[in-house]
Design an enzyme around this catalytic site. Sequence first.
Site, PDB file in Angstrom:
ATOM      1  N   THR A  41       0.854  -1.166  -0.113  1.00 41.60           N
ATOM      2  CA  THR A  41       0.056  -0.110   0.015  1.00 41.60           C
ATOM      3  C   THR A  41       0.781   1.124  -0.050  1.00 41.60           C
ATOM      4  O   THR A  41       2.145   1.063   0.512  1.00 41.60           O
ATOM      5  CB  THR A  41      -0.905   0.033   1.171  1.00 41.60           C
ATOM      6  OG1 THR A  41      -0.137  -0.071   2.331  1.00 41.60           O
ATOM      7  CG2 THR A  41      -2.069  -1.173   1.210  1.00 41.60           C
ATOM      8  N   GLY A  43       1.652   4.193   1.759  1.00 41.02           N
ATOM      9  CA  GLY A  43       2.350   4.527   2.850  1.00 41.02           C
ATOM     10  C   GLY A  43       3.403   3.458   3.588  1.00 41.02           C
ATOM     11  O   GLY A  43       4.364   3.558   3.711  1.00 41.02           O
ATOM     12  N   CYS A  44       2.813   2.112   3.240  1.00 38.73           N
ATOM     13  CA  CYS A  44       3.814   1.188   3.696  1.00 38.73           C
ATOM     14  C   CYS A  44       4.912   0.869   2.748  1.00 38.73           C
ATOM     15  O   CYS A  44       6.133   0.802   3.069  1.00 38.73           O
ATOM     16  CB  CYS A  44       2.956  -0.293   3.789  1.00 38.73           C
ATOM     17  SG  CYS A  44       1.784  -0.035   4.897  1.00 38.73           S
ATOM     18  N   THR A  45       4.855   1.383   1.531  1.00 45.62           N
ATOM     19  CA  THR A  45       5.937   1.114   0.306  1.00 45.62           C
ATOM     20  C   THR A  45       6.748   2.360   0.780  1.00 45.62           C
ATOM     21  O   THR A  45       8.070   1.810   0.871  1.00 45.62           O
ATOM     22  CB  THR A  45       5.090   1.094  -0.940  1.00 45.62           C
ATOM     23  OG1 THR A  45       4.249   0.034  -1.276  1.00 45.62           O
ATOM     24  CG2 THR A  45       6.451   1.206  -2.036  1.00 45.62           C
ATOM     25  N   GLY A  48       9.032   1.268   3.927  1.00 39.47           N
ATOM     26  CA  GLY A  48       9.815   0.346   3.476  1.00 39.47           C
ATOM     27  C   GLY A  48      10.885   0.675   2.538  1.00 39.47           C
ATOM     28  O   GLY A  48      12.246   0.730   2.944  1.00 39.47           O
TER      29      GLY A  48
END
Length: 152
Positions: A41, A43-45, A48
């Site tokens: 998603t 924000g998570c990308t 990371g």
Amino acid sequence: MILEGQEAPAFLLKNQDGGEVSLDKLKGKWVVLYFYPKDDTPGCTTEGLEFSALRKEFEKHNAVVFGISKDTVESHKKFCEKHKFSIDLLSDEGGEMIEAYGAWREKNSFGKKTMGIVRSTVLIDASGTVIKHWKSVQAQGHAQQVLATIEK
């Protein structure tokens, strides 16, 4: 809720390659645990990618970084490969560690309250003590903020 100054709860989880990671085997290193809602998603990308970009800087300070969500090992593997992450992602499908570290909380989205993973980070020192707990973070720029805390 996890508290700064307390001993970090033990855990044993699998990374994206199926290898086991435990807090006990990380003694002597700084440990960054960032909790995120869902693989692949926006924000998570971002989070990371930013932690991956700073991996060598974290290593200079004897620190390791792990992203944790309830996604499967297989999902983590695809996510890591797609974005060429250089950090490990840990799978906590049952959510026990996520809950122990205070990342499973009530969320309010457009007036609707649900339970889920709140983007948060825990910094553990070399002796296994929680030094800092960011209870709610914005993905962009957070990796640099964590690194700056270790550098102090």
